[in-house]
Design an enzyme around this catalytic site. Structure first.
Site, short mmCIF file in Angstrom:
data_model
loop_
_atom_site.label_atom_id
_atom_site.label_comp_id
_atom_site.label_asym_id
_atom_site.label_seq_id
_atom_site.Cartn_x
_atom_site.Cartn_y
_atom_site.Cartn_z
N HIS A 122 12.49 14.09 47.75
CA HIS A 122 13.10 13.19 48.71
C HIS A 122 14.47 12.80 48.17
O HIS A 122 14.70 12.77 46.96
CB HIS A 122 12.20 11.95 48.87
CG HIS A 122 12.61 11.00 49.95
ND1 HIS A 122 13.66 10.12 49.81
CD2 HIS A 122 12.08 10.76 51.18
CE1 HIS A 122 13.77 9.39 50.90
NE2 HIS A 122 12.84 9.77 51.76
N ASP A 198 7.68 10.18 41.01
CA ASP A 198 7.78 9.51 42.30
C ASP A 198 6.41 9.60 42.97
O ASP A 198 6.02 10.65 43.46
CB ASP A 198 8.86 10.18 43.15
CG ASP A 198 8.98 9.60 44.55
OD1 ASP A 198 8.16 8.73 44.92
OD2 ASP A 198 9.89 10.03 45.30
N GLN A 201 4.26 9.03 47.85
CA GLN A 201 3.40 9.70 48.81
C GLN A 201 1.96 9.89 48.31
O GLN A 201 1.10 10.32 49.07
CB GLN A 201 3.98 11.06 49.19
CG GLN A 201 5.30 10.99 49.93
CD GLN A 201 5.16 10.36 51.30
OE1 GLN A 201 4.10 10.32 51.89
NE2 GLN A 201 6.27 9.84 51.81
N LYS A 224 3.85 2.28 51.89
CA LYS A 224 3.22 3.58 52.08
C LYS A 224 1.77 3.58 51.59
O LYS A 224 1.11 4.62 51.63
CB LYS A 224 4.04 4.67 51.36
CG LYS A 224 5.43 4.89 51.96
CD LYS A 224 6.15 6.01 51.25
CE LYS A 224 7.60 6.11 51.66
NZ LYS A 224 7.80 6.54 53.06
N CYS A 364 14.65 13.33 55.07
CA CYS A 364 15.37 12.91 53.85
C CYS A 364 15.08 13.85 52.68
O CYS A 364 15.09 13.43 51.52
CB CYS A 364 15.02 11.48 53.46
SG CYS A 364 15.47 10.25 54.68
#
Length: 406
Positions: A122, A198, A201, A224, A364
């Site tokens: 991303h 990261d 997600q 999220k 993105c």
């Protein structure tokens, strides 16, 4: 496992009372999740019962607010098996990554160093490193994927002495699946390479243990993982924390100030200048409670199996191109696709007209879109409130879009 899945969904959906009555098939959880009633209640209660400045007053209401804020921090930290001192609240996963780039890496990186990111990142885990490399003379390198979604972690140069940092998504927001973060962190540690994960997600459905993972930094966002917008978290390894400077300075981060000198508070407070987002933190903690009410791995199993059902249903349509799953498997919470002869924006609008919410565009993730040679794709992404009943309305929307545009 099918029975476990039904139990997970039945237990979860009862906590989304407003969503049950919406009539919408919401398939955009990778962008933001719906919020259970308990999270909404926690945010509301924060304003109703704890509305006082955090760490800024000696009167009882402020002390109660401060205690509630730190309790929330401890709960979020424990969720990823970290100590409270190792977790700072930010406004988003994007801000967390910028904290690392500007507050830590910028003072340590040198010309000739390399920062590696994957082709799936991303922009939040791409642009800060691109800018940092431009400013410092370091080089940004890309870990490629193959046509089946496998990350090429044996790529030439990745494990060289010049590699400073590997910043890697745990789950792609376009391909879903899962990247081999444990293998990367283990190998990086053996080579003296720093790692940032990261987890935006993945944290909603994949159990994460930062001690077992061994990463230096891990970033994620509340919204999220069924929590509120406007608050995120950054885990910082204890040694890295000693090397890190605050991204912002101001109230709440300072122990003492003179005309020419400041003395910072101890971590994590030195990294949280400004008035804290108390209600956001309370909602964050409530989201953790919500997730931890399910057996470990149950949400991952349910959402992954449901994603597989969606892929199988879409694969039966002769006018659909399915993107691969990161890691090359089938289990995923994200499914991206293109309908032949139908622009993704037209597809998404037709779905919206039928109360089906899917995402369209570049998501993105311009590096990946460039590699895939798509200007835009449609994406469905699943949460614990979704069900196989959501599949047919999507298929009907695809057929309707094909009838109109193809």
């Amino acid at each position: 496992m099918a029975g476990v899945g039904r139990d997970v969904h039945s237990k979860a959906i009862s906590q989304f009372s407003y969503y049950q009555n919406s009539g919408n098939h919401y398939l955009d959880s990778a962008a933001t999740t719906q919020k259970p009633d308990s999270v909404i209640d926690a945010v509301t209660q924060g304003y109703r019962h704890f509305c006082a400045p955090v760490h800024r007053g000696s009167y009882p209401l402020s002390e109660v607010a401060s205690s509630a804020y730190e309790t929330a921090r401890s709960k979020v930290a424990q969720f990823i098996n970290a100590s409270a001192q190792q977790l700072i609240f930010t406004k988003s996963c994007t801000e967390s990554i910028n904290h690392v780039a500007l507050g830590w890496a910028k003072s340590k990186i040198k010309p000739g160093h390399k920062i590696w990111i994957s082709q799936m990142e991303h922009n939040a885990n791409y642009l800060p490193w691109l800018q940092l490399c431009k400013e410092t003379g370091a080089e940004l390198k890309i870990i490629e994927i193959d046509s089946e979604g496998h990350l090429q972690i044996d790529q030439t140069g990745l494990w060289d002495d010049s590699t400073f940092l590997i910043a890697l998504t745990h789950c792609s927001n376009i391909l879903g699946g899962e990247t081999p973060v444990q293998e990367v962190c283990d190998k990086a540690r053996n080579h003296g390479i720093y790692t940032l994960i990261d987890a935006a997600q993945s944290v909603s459905h994949i159990p994460i243990d930062v001690k077992a993972l061994g990463c230096d930094f891990l970033a994620f966002s509340a919204h999220k993982m069924y929590g509120p917008e406007g608050i995120g978290a950054l885990y910082i390894d204890a040694q890295r924390q000693l090397e890190m400077s605050p991204l912002l300075l101001g109230g709440g981060s300072i122990e003492s100030v003179s005309e020419q000198q400041i003395r910072l508070r101890e971590a994590p407070h030195c990294f949280e200048a400004g008035s804290p987002n108390l209600s956001g933190a309370l909602g964050f903690a409530a989201a953790v409670d919500f997730l931890q009410a399910f057996p470990q791995g149950a949400i991952s199993c349910y959402v992954g199996n449901l994603g597989q059902q969606f892929r199988q249903a879409l694969a039966k349509q002769n006018n659909i191109t399915l993107l691969p799953v990161a890691g090359g498997g089938n289990t995923t919470s994200v499914v991206s696709f293109v309908v032949e002869g139908v622009h993704p924006h037209d597809m998404a609008q037709t779905a919206a007209d039928n109360d089906v919410s899917i995402r369209t565009g570049s998501h993105c993730s311009h590096l990946l879109m460039s590699y895939l040679k798509f200007g835009a794709v449609n994406r469905l992404s699943l949460g614990i409130y979704n069900h196989s009943d959501d599949i047919q309305p999507l298929i009907e929307s695809i057929n309707a879009a094909a009838d109109i545009f193809a």
